[in-house]
Scaffold this motif. Structure first.
Motif, short mmCIF file in Angstrom:
data_model
loop_
_atom_site.label_atom_id
_atom_site.label_comp_id
_atom_site.label_asym_id
_atom_site.label_seq_id
_atom_site.Cartn_x
_atom_site.Cartn_y
_atom_site.Cartn_z
N ILE A 110 12.12 5.99 -8.41
CA ILE A 110 11.65 5.51 -7.70
C ILE A 110 11.56 4.10 -8.86
N LEU A 148 6.14 -1.15 -7.62
CA LEU A 148 6.56 -1.12 -6.06
C LEU A 148 6.93 0.78 -6.14
N PRO A 149 5.25 1.34 -6.24
CA PRO A 149 6.27 2.68 -6.67
C PRO A 149 5.63 3.82 -4.88
N ASN A 150 5.86 2.86 -4.05
CA ASN A 150 6.29 3.84 -2.68
C ASN A 150 7.91 3.83 -2.55
N VAL A 151 8.79 2.75 -3.31
CA VAL A 151 9.95 2.30 -2.31
C VAL A 151 11.35 3.43 -3.64
N LEU A 152 11.44 3.92 -2.45
CA LEU A 152 13.02 5.29 -3.14
C LEU A 152 14.18 4.75 -2.66
N THR A 204 14.20 2.54 1.04
CA THR A 204 13.11 2.58 2.36
C THR A 204 11.96 2.70 1.33
N ASP A 205 10.37 3.20 2.11
CA ASP A 205 9.21 2.82 1.83
C ASP A 205 8.22 4.85 2.13
N ILE A 206 8.70 5.18 0.82
CA ILE A 206 7.94 7.02 1.13
C ILE A 206 6.74 7.77 1.75
N GLU A 207 6.13 6.48 1.86
CA GLU A 207 5.10 6.48 2.36
C GLU A 207 4.95 6.32 3.44
N THR A 208 5.76 5.48 4.60
CA THR A 208 5.55 5.00 5.77
C THR A 208 7.05 5.66 6.40
#
Length: 119
Positions: free
Chosen positions: A20, A25-29, A41-45
């Motif tokens: 990450i 952008l802490p949700n972007v893997l 990708t966005d790990i949250e959505t």
């Protein structure tokens, strides 16, 4: 496809790491091969993921698949956003991930490609 299948498939490829890397952008893997990004990708959505595409066929693929869209943050000539809405089979999604991975590997230096082969 769900995020765990996506993640496991990406990590099954030779020389791949996950991180990450963007503090804002802490949700972007991000998945990289030999330090070069091939998908994210966005790990949250997990609503979508980004992939590299062959520039000569990208417009044709976007016309054929509604789920393949222009990316928000990447070059529209080389990258696409894949909407994970069930309209594309996992088999095709895996093929697109393979293309993305292979495009990045092809751009590695000869030295990096040799190191990758040794893994």
């Amino acid at each position: 496809m769900n995020i765990e299948i996506y993640r496991q498939y990406c990590l099954s490829k030779k020389g791949v790491t996950e991180s990450i890397p963007f503090p804002k952008l802490p949700n972007v893997l991000v998945f990289k091969v030999m330090g070069k990004m091939f998908t994210a990708t966005d790990i949250e959505t997990f609503e979508s993921f980004s992939i590299k595409c062959v520039p000569e066929t990208i417009d044709e693929l976007r016309a054929q698949y509604d789920a393949l869209q222009e990316p928000s943050y990447f070059s529209k000539k080389h990258w696409s956003r894949v909407v994970v809405d069930g309209s594309v089979t996992d088999k095709i999604l895996f093929e697109w991930l393979d293309v993305s991975y292979n495009l990045v590997v092809a751009k590695l230096t000869k030295k990096e490609q040799a190191l990758l082969e040794e893994l």
